[in-house]
Design a protein around this motif. Sequence first.
Motif, PDB file in Angstrom:
ATOM      1  N   LEU A 174       0.644  -0.951   0.046  1.00  0.00           N
ATOM      2  CA  LEU A 174      -0.048  -0.340   0.024  1.00  0.00           C
ATOM      3  C   LEU A 174       0.896   1.363  -0.224  1.00  0.00           C
ATOM      4  O   LEU A 174       0.193   2.161  -0.161  1.00  0.00           O
ATOM      5  N   SER A 175       2.170   1.338   0.792  1.00  0.00           N
ATOM      6  CA  SER A 175       3.110   2.748   0.866  1.00  0.00           C
ATOM      7  C   SER A 175       2.884   2.831  -0.182  1.00  0.00           C
ATOM      8  O   SER A 175       3.291   4.248  -0.083  1.00  0.00           O
ATOM      9  N   SER A 176       3.038   2.867  -1.486  1.00  0.00           N
ATOM     10  CA  SER A 176       3.201   3.582  -2.357  1.00  0.00           C
ATOM     11  C   SER A 176       1.991   3.993  -3.832  1.00  0.00           C
ATOM     12  O   SER A 176       2.453   5.157  -4.681  1.00  0.00           O
ATOM     13  N   VAL A 177       1.165   3.555  -3.675  1.00  0.00           N
ATOM     14  CA  VAL A 177      -0.193   3.559  -4.067  1.00  0.00           C
ATOM     15  C   VAL A 177      -0.722   5.074  -4.506  1.00  0.00           C
ATOM     16  O   VAL A 177      -0.786   5.348  -5.578  1.00  0.00           O
ATOM     17  N   PHE A 178      -1.075   5.899  -2.932  1.00  0.00           N
ATOM     18  CA  PHE A 178      -0.916   7.102  -3.334  1.00  0.00           C
ATOM     19  C   PHE A 178       0.186   8.022  -4.235  1.00  0.00           C
ATOM     20  O   PHE A 178      -0.848   8.724  -5.403  1.00  0.00           O
ATOM     21  N   PRO A 179       1.143   7.950  -3.891  1.00  0.00           N
ATOM     22  CA  PRO A 179       1.971   8.974  -4.919  1.00  0.00           C
ATOM     23  C   PRO A 179       2.129   8.258  -6.289  1.00  0.00           C
ATOM     24  O   PRO A 179       2.048   8.387  -7.632  1.00  0.00           O
ATOM     25  N   LEU A 180       1.678   7.231  -6.239  1.00  0.00           N
ATOM     26  CA  LEU A 180       2.035   6.270  -8.003  1.00  0.00           C
ATOM     27  C   LEU A 180       0.748   7.006  -8.710  1.00  0.00           C
ATOM     28  O   LEU A 180       0.813   7.523  -9.211  1.00  0.00           O
ATOM     29  N   MET A 181      -0.694   7.015  -8.078  1.00  0.00           N
ATOM     30  CA  MET A 181      -1.924   7.106  -8.469  1.00  0.00           C
ATOM     31  C   MET A 181      -1.815   8.806  -8.474  1.00  0.00           C
ATOM     32  O   MET A 181      -1.900   9.246  -9.856  1.00  0.00           O
ATOM     33  N   LEU A 182      -1.356   9.637  -8.155  1.00  0.00           N
ATOM     34  CA  LEU A 182      -0.777  10.477  -8.089  1.00  0.00           C
ATOM     35  C   LEU A 182      -0.456  10.963  -9.577  1.00  0.00           C
ATOM     36  O   LEU A 182      -0.536  11.923 -10.021  1.00  0.00           O
ATOM     37  N   ALA A 183       0.815  10.317  -9.889  1.00  0.00           N
ATOM     38  CA  ALA A 183       1.633  10.898 -11.209  1.00  0.00           C
ATOM     39  C   ALA A 183       0.909  10.204 -11.966  1.00  0.00           C
ATOM     40  O   ALA A 183       1.186  10.876 -13.324  1.00  0.00           O
ATOM     41  N   TYR A 184       0.700   9.483 -12.020  1.00  0.00           N
ATOM     42  CA  TYR A 184      -0.254   8.916 -13.451  1.00  0.00           C
ATOM     43  C   TYR A 184      -1.229   9.274 -13.663  1.00  0.00           C
ATOM     44  O   TYR A 184      -0.761   9.777 -15.011  1.00  0.00           O
ATOM     45  N   THR A 185      -2.092   9.865 -12.984  1.00  0.00           N
ATOM     46  CA  THR A 185      -3.376  10.260 -13.264  1.00  0.00           C
ATOM     47  C   THR A 185      -2.736  11.826 -13.718  1.00  0.00           C
ATOM     48  O   THR A 185      -3.515  12.388 -14.978  1.00  0.00           O
ATOM     49  N   GLU A 186      -2.430  12.801 -13.269  1.00  0.00           N
ATOM     50  CA  GLU A 186      -1.433  14.140 -13.625  1.00  0.00           C
ATOM     51  C   GLU A 186      -1.026  13.160 -14.952  1.00  0.00           C
ATOM     52  O   GLU A 186      -0.739  14.602 -15.403  1.00  0.00           O
ATOM     53  N   ASP A 187       0.251  12.848 -14.956  1.00  0.00           N
ATOM     54  CA  ASP A 187       0.946  12.919 -16.308  1.00  0.00           C
ATOM     55  C   ASP A 187      -0.023  12.281 -17.792  1.00  0.00           C
ATOM     56  O   ASP A 187       0.137  12.791 -18.133  1.00  0.00           O
ATOM     57  N   ILE A 188      -1.305  11.397 -17.506  1.00  0.00           N
ATOM     58  CA  ILE A 188      -2.606  11.301 -18.117  1.00  0.00           C
ATOM     59  C   ILE A 188      -3.190  12.852 -19.295  1.00  0.00           C
ATOM     60  O   ILE A 188      -3.128  12.851 -19.663  1.00  0.00           O
ATOM     61  N   LEU A 189      -2.909  13.375 -17.396  1.00  0.00           N
ATOM     62  CA  LEU A 189      -3.534  15.055 -17.889  1.00  0.00           C
ATOM     63  C   LEU A 189      -2.470  15.861 -17.965  1.00  0.00           C
ATOM     64  O   LEU A 189      -2.973  17.226 -18.448  1.00  0.00           O
ATOM     65  N   ASP A 190      -1.236  15.601 -18.414  1.00  0.00           N
ATOM     66  CA  ASP A 190      -0.467  17.290 -18.827  1.00  0.00           C
ATOM     67  C   ASP A 190      -0.068  17.183 -17.763  1.00  0.00           C
ATOM     68  O   ASP A 190      -0.147  19.233 -17.848  1.00  0.00           O
ATOM     69  N   TYR A 191      -0.390  17.642 -16.266  1.00  0.00           N
ATOM     70  CA  TYR A 191      -0.196  18.549 -15.455  1.00  0.00           C
ATOM     71  C   TYR A 191      -1.375  19.425 -15.498  1.00  0.00           C
ATOM     72  O   TYR A 191      -0.544  20.841 -15.420  1.00  0.00           O
ATOM     73  N   GLN A 192      -1.256  19.979 -16.037  1.00  0.00           N
ATOM     74  CA  GLN A 192      -3.028  20.835 -16.134  1.00  0.00           C
ATOM     75  C   GLN A 192      -4.289  20.766 -15.477  1.00  0.00           C
ATOM     76  O   GLN A 192      -4.677  21.943 -15.831  1.00  0.00           O
ATOM     77  N   GLY A 193      -4.459  19.894 -15.218  1.00  0.00           N
ATOM     78  CA  GLY A 193      -5.863  19.662 -14.618  1.00  0.00           C
ATOM     79  C   GLY A 193      -5.850  19.932 -13.581  1.00  0.00           C
ATOM     80  O   GLY A 193      -4.913  20.407 -12.229  1.00  0.00           O
ATOM     81  N   CYS A 194      -7.022  19.289 -12.991  1.00  0.00           N
ATOM     82  CA  CYS A 194      -7.376  19.106 -11.113  1.00  0.00           C
ATOM     83  C   CYS A 194      -7.331  17.800 -10.617  1.00  0.00           C
ATOM     84  O   CYS A 194      -7.717  17.674  -9.292  1.00  0.00           O
ATOM     85  N   ALA A 195      -6.074  17.344 -10.788  1.00  0.00           N
ATOM     86  CA  ALA A 195      -6.267  15.773 -10.804  1.00  0.00           C
ATOM     87  C   ALA A 195      -5.859  15.824  -8.962  1.00  0.00           C
ATOM     88  O   ALA A 195      -6.349  14.659  -8.328  1.00  0.00           O
ATOM     89  N   THR A 196      -4.500  16.631  -8.719  1.00  0.00           N
ATOM     90  CA  THR A 196      -4.204  16.330  -7.429  1.00  0.00           C
ATOM     91  C   THR A 196      -5.087  16.567  -6.067  1.00  0.00           C
ATOM     92  O   THR A 196      -5.381  16.077  -5.082  1.00  0.00           O
ATOM     93  N   PRO A 197      -5.807  18.406  -6.376  1.00  0.00           N
ATOM     94  CA  PRO A 197      -7.099  18.212  -5.014  1.00  0.00           C
ATOM     95  C   PRO A 197      -7.873  17.151  -4.812  1.00  0.00           C
ATOM     96  O   PRO A 197      -8.711  16.745  -4.091  1.00  0.00           O
ATOM     97  N   VAL A 198      -8.248  16.173  -6.529  1.00  0.00           N
ATOM     98  CA  VAL A 198      -9.398  15.821  -5.984  1.00  0.00           C
ATOM     99  C   VAL A 198      -8.828  13.988  -5.567  1.00  0.00           C
ATOM    100  O   VAL A 198      -9.597  13.268  -4.577  1.00  0.00           O
ATOM    101  N   LEU A 199      -7.926  13.934  -6.311  1.00  0.00           N
ATOM    102  CA  LEU A 199      -7.559  13.238  -5.738  1.00  0.00           C
ATOM    103  C   LEU A 199      -7.366  12.783  -4.058  1.00  0.00           C
ATOM    104  O   LEU A 199      -7.502  11.522  -4.135  1.00  0.00           O
TER     105      LEU A 199
END
Length: 524
Positions: A405-430
Motif C-alpha cells: 500500500l505504501s506507494s499507491v497514493f504517490p503512484l496514482m498521483l503521478a499516473y493521473t497527472e501524467d495522463i492529464l498533462d499536469y494541467q488539470g485538477c487531479a491533485t486536489p481531487v485525489l
Amino acid sequence: MLIEERILTLFKRNCQHTLTYWSLFWSFGLSIAFLGPTILDLKCQTGSTLKEITWVFFSQQLCLLIGSSTGGIFQKTLFSALTALFLSALIISVVFAIIPLCYNVLLLAVAMAVSGMAMGIIDTIANIQLVSVYQKDSAIFLQALHFFIGLGALVSPLIADPFISGYCPSSNSTENATEIIQHFRYSLTASFRSPVILENSPHSGLVEGKASVSYAFWIMALINLPVPFAVLVLMYREKMLPFCPNSTPRLLDKDELAMETHTPESTEMPDLCAEVSGHGDLFSCCMNENLRGLPVTFFGIHILGGLVLLMTEGIMGVFAGFVYTYAVSAPMSLQVKMAAYLNCVFWAAVTAGRLVSIPLSYRFKPVHLLIINLAGVIITLLLLLILYTNNVFLFVGTALVGLFLSSVFPLMLAYTEDILDYQGCATPVLVTFAGMGEMSMQVLVGSLIQTDGSFSFLVCSMALGCLAFILLLALILCHHIYKKLTGTSKKAAMVDNPPAPAPPTPEKAVTEQKIAVTQSEPTT
C-alpha cells in the motif's frame, strides 16, 4: 548515473522548498499514526466505548478532508502558502500537548478535528507544489515526500509503545469478556511493577496508564516543534517576516523558473485538458468554465483515480487504526505490548516501501507498479483470512500490506497527472477522495468490529482491495479511450489549422535564389 543530472539540477534549484515540504509530511505522519496504538488508552481516558472512540477518527478525517479540499486556495502565492504551512505545523504540536487534558470524548474529537484540518492543508499544498515544480519527474519526489509520512508514522508508535497500558474496565455492566481478560492481564503485569499502587486502589493500573500515556503525547509535541521552525526559516529566506524587506515572490514564478530545466518533452503542445487553469482547490476546479467541452473520459479519470485511492487509503486507515484492536481480541488474543508492535511493523513497512519505490518509480511506469501493488494487497489479505489464527503470519501479513500500500497514493498521483498533462485538477481531487476513504472506512469498520466481531476487520479490507483492483482496471481502460479521443482531436486541429511554414534561414534563402537564377538562364 543512477539519477540524471537534469533531475539533480532541478532538485538543487528547489532544495530548501522540497526539504521543507518533506519535513512537513514527517509531521503529518507523526500525527496520523498515534491513534492506532493509543486508541484503547484514550478510550479509558475519555470513559467511552470503542464505537464512540471511532468518531474521533471520523472527526480527524472529516476535517482532513475539508482541509485537503480547501487547502489549494493558499498555494497561489508563496506568502499565503508558507504562512498556512507554518500555522498548520504549529497547530499539530499544540494538539499533541493538549490531548492528555481531554477527559471527554467530545473534547478529544474537537482537538483531533483541528489537527485534521492542519494535516489536510499540509497534504494539499505540499503535493500540489511538488507536482507543479517537478511535473513529469514528480513521481520520484512524490515517493520521497510520502516516504516521510511513513517515517513519521513509524516514529509515533515507537514513542507511544513504552507508555501504553492496554484495556481498562468499563463502567458498563455489559463489558465483554475479552476486555475483562485483557485488563486482568495488564493488572498482573502492573502488579510486578507497582504493588504499592495496586494496594491503594483496585483500578490503580488505569490511573498509571493515564499518567504514562500523557508523556508520549508531550514527547511528540516537542519533537514536532522543529518543523514549524523550518518553515519559519524558509519564510525568512523569502523575506516574508515583518522585520524583513517587503518582498513576496509568487510561488508560481519559482515553479516556472524551475521548469526551465525540463526536457523538450515537457513543453510539448498541451492536451485538451490544458485548457483547465492549473492546480487549485477542489471548489475552484469544479466551477471552472473551461471544463465544458472536454470528453467524459476526462472526468472519468479523475473519478476512477479518486475511487481507487478511496479504497486503498481506506485499507491503510483501517490497518493503522484497528490492527492493534484486532490483535488483542479473540481469536488472536495477543499480549498488549506484543500487539503494539504491529503498528510499528506496519508503518516500518510503509516507510521501507516508499523508500524502495523511489528508484522503482524512476525505472518503471507508475501504472505497472500500481497493478503489482494492488495484486499484492489482495493476495496478502486472502492469506490473512485463511491463516487468521496464525500469530506469526499476522505480523508478516501486516508488513506486506503496508509494503504494497505504501506507494499507491504517490503512484496514482503521478499516473493521473501524467495522463492529464499536469494541467488539470487531479491533485486536489485525489487528495479529497483519499481523505474520504480514510474517514468513512475507519468509522464503518470500527462499527462492524463493535457489532460483528474483530474478524470483520479482515473481511472489509479484502472487499476494499478487490474493489480497488477492479477500479484500477477501469481507469486504465478509460485512459486508453481518452488517449484516442485527444489524439483524434489533435489530428483534426492540425488538418483544419495547418502550421504556417517556418521562415527560411539566410543560408537557405541564398541557396534558393542561386537555384532560381540558374534555372532562369537560357541553355546554349
